[in-house]
Design a protein around this motif. Structure first.
Motif, PDB file in Angstrom:
ATOM      1  N   ASP A 165       0.818  -1.219   0.000  1.00  0.00           N
ATOM      2  CA  ASP A 165       0.000   0.000   0.000  1.00  0.00           C
ATOM      3  C   ASP A 165       0.852   1.269   0.000  1.00  0.00           C
ATOM      4  O   ASP A 165       0.538   2.248   0.696  1.00  0.00           O
ATOM      5  CB  ASP A 165      -0.963   0.000   1.197  1.00  0.00           C
ATOM      6  CG  ASP A 165      -1.933  -1.176   1.155  1.00  0.00           C
ATOM      7  OD1 ASP A 165      -2.512  -1.424   0.083  1.00  0.00           O
ATOM      8  OD2 ASP A 165      -2.086  -1.861   2.186  1.00  0.00           O
ATOM      9  N   ASP A 176       2.457   4.803  -1.217  1.00  0.00           N
ATOM     10  CA  ASP A 176       1.908   5.951  -1.915  1.00  0.00           C
ATOM     11  C   ASP A 176       2.764   6.314  -3.128  1.00  0.00           C
ATOM     12  O   ASP A 176       3.824   5.707  -3.365  1.00  0.00           O
ATOM     13  CB  ASP A 176       1.747   7.149  -0.973  1.00  0.00           C
ATOM     14  CG  ASP A 176       3.072   7.628  -0.365  1.00  0.00           C
ATOM     15  OD1 ASP A 176       4.151   7.316  -0.919  1.00  0.00           O
ATOM     16  OD2 ASP A 176       3.014   8.319   0.678  1.00  0.00           O
ATOM     17  N   GLY A 216      -0.236  -5.378  -0.692  1.00  0.00           N
ATOM     18  CA  GLY A 216      -1.196  -4.832   0.253  1.00  0.00           C
ATOM     19  C   GLY A 216      -2.624  -5.031  -0.201  1.00  0.00           C
ATOM     20  O   GLY A 216      -2.959  -6.029  -0.837  1.00  0.00           O
ATOM     21  N   LYS A 217      -3.452  -4.048   0.081  1.00  0.00           N
ATOM     22  CA  LYS A 217      -4.865  -4.102  -0.269  1.00  0.00           C
ATOM     23  C   LYS A 217      -5.168  -3.250  -1.502  1.00  0.00           C
ATOM     24  O   LYS A 217      -6.284  -2.741  -1.658  1.00  0.00           O
ATOM     25  CB  LYS A 217      -5.713  -3.642   0.926  1.00  0.00           C
ATOM     26  CG  LYS A 217      -5.561  -4.554   2.139  1.00  0.00           C
ATOM     27  CD  LYS A 217      -6.413  -4.059   3.310  1.00  0.00           C
ATOM     28  CE  LYS A 217      -6.252  -4.986   4.509  1.00  0.00           C
ATOM     29  NZ  LYS A 217      -7.046  -4.507   5.669  1.00  0.00           N
ATOM     30  N   GLU A 218      -4.170  -3.116  -2.360  1.00  0.00           N
ATOM     31  CA  GLU A 218      -4.336  -2.280  -3.552  1.00  0.00           C
ATOM     32  C   GLU A 218      -5.511  -2.765  -4.413  1.00  0.00           C
ATOM     33  O   GLU A 218      -5.637  -3.963  -4.684  1.00  0.00           O
ATOM     34  CB  GLU A 218      -3.050  -2.304  -4.395  1.00  0.00           C
ATOM     35  CG  GLU A 218      -1.815  -1.792  -3.677  1.00  0.00           C
ATOM     36  CD  GLU A 218      -1.027  -2.870  -2.950  1.00  0.00           C
ATOM     37  OE1 GLU A 218       0.045  -2.558  -2.417  1.00  0.00           O
ATOM     38  OE2 GLU A 218      -1.497  -4.041  -2.911  1.00  0.00           O
ATOM     39  N   THR A 219      -6.351  -1.828  -4.826  1.00  0.00           N
ATOM     40  CA  THR A 219      -7.455  -2.142  -5.734  1.00  0.00           C
ATOM     41  C   THR A 219      -6.918  -2.288  -7.150  1.00  0.00           C
ATOM     42  O   THR A 219      -5.794  -1.864  -7.446  1.00  0.00           O
ATOM     43  CB  THR A 219      -8.488  -1.007  -5.726  1.00  0.00           C
ATOM     44  OG1 THR A 219      -7.857   0.183  -6.240  1.00  0.00           O
ATOM     45  CG2 THR A 219      -9.021  -0.757  -4.320  1.00  0.00           C
ATOM     46  N   ARG A 257      -5.772   1.039  -8.313  1.00  0.00           N
ATOM     47  CA  ARG A 257      -4.489   1.460  -7.755  1.00  0.00           C
ATOM     48  C   ARG A 257      -3.341   0.707  -8.417  1.00  0.00           C
ATOM     49  O   ARG A 257      -2.281   1.284  -8.693  1.00  0.00           O
ATOM     50  CB  ARG A 257      -4.473   1.221  -6.237  1.00  0.00           C
ATOM     51  CG  ARG A 257      -3.148   1.582  -5.563  1.00  0.00           C
ATOM     52  CD  ARG A 257      -2.752   3.009  -5.802  1.00  0.00           C
ATOM     53  NE  ARG A 257      -1.454   3.333  -5.210  1.00  0.00           N
ATOM     54  CZ  ARG A 257      -0.721   4.377  -5.584  1.00  0.00           C
ATOM     55  NH1 ARG A 257      -1.160   5.217  -6.525  1.00  0.00           N
ATOM     56  NH2 ARG A 257       0.445   4.607  -5.018  1.00  0.00           N
TER      57      ARG A 257
END
Length: 216
Positions: A63, A65, A85-88, A91
């Protein structure tokens, strides 16, 4: 085709040398402060210098930035970003464009629905990495040394190239490769804790044994 082998979470020159000597195709550096395998950007860049041109260099982020992605892109010049991570999917697509590299998304798996649920990532990644879903009380999204039922991947990933991770070690990786060898899209295996003598401390003998077993 020979099984692709990735050794992840390298922190020392000795570990990088061991991975290269064993014939690893990819080496990974972890940029996640909570992990015992975390390295600074300067450390990773110095370690990667010995491997550039000999193995593909992977930057693992969780996740991160835009500023962090750009800094790693410029400071490490990786061949891949591995998003853990929880990246969509949106993203992931944005990171791929910003990084200008190939991107691999890690997908946590505990049941067949976990594979089916993540087909939305297929259009925006170059490769998928199916990892064991972390235990509920785990502090880390990966590197927890747990496996999942490889039969879940028997139908592949919708034609998308993928690699396997999660609880692999020199003793079971051969069985994993044999199970998935004929599955459409299967490319190789990724290991971190399975070749360590302690958290974050790679063992040269285990690295060599893992690579050899993965290619039987």
């Amino acid at each position: 085709m020979s099984t692709i082998v990735k050794i992840c979470g390298l922190k020392s020159a000795e570990a990088v040398a061991a991975a290269l000597a064993a014939g690893a195709d990819m080496i990974g550096f972890v940029f996640f402060p909570k992990s015992p395998r975390h390295v600074s950007l300067d450390e990773a860049a110095a370690l990667a210098a010995a491997a550039r041109g000999r193995a593909e260099i992977v930057a693992l982020t969780v996740d991160a930035d835009d500023a962090a992605i750009a800094a790693i892109r410029d400071g490490l010049r990786p061949d891949w970003f591995q998003l853990h991570g929880k990246e969509t999917p949106e993203r992931v697509a944005a990171v791929r464009q910003l990084a200008g590299t190939q991107v691999m998304k890690a997908i946590g798996v505990a049941e067949a629905a976990d594979v089916a649920r993540n087909v939305s990532y297929a259009p925006v990644v170059d490769r998928l990495l199916f990892d064991a879903k972390p235990p509920r009380d785990a502090a880390l999204p990966g590197g927890n040394g747990v496996t999942f039922d490889w039969d879940i991947l028997a139908a592949g990933a919708g034609g998308k190239p993928f690699m396997l991770s999660g609880g692999l070690d020199p003793d079971n990786v051969g069985a994993a490769v044999r199970r998935l060898a004929d599955v459409p899209g299967f490319l190789g295996v990724d290991v971190s804790s399975g070749v360590e003598r302690g958290p974050g401390e790679k063992d040269a003998g285990r690295i060599a044994a893992f690579v050899a077993a993965a290619r039987l």
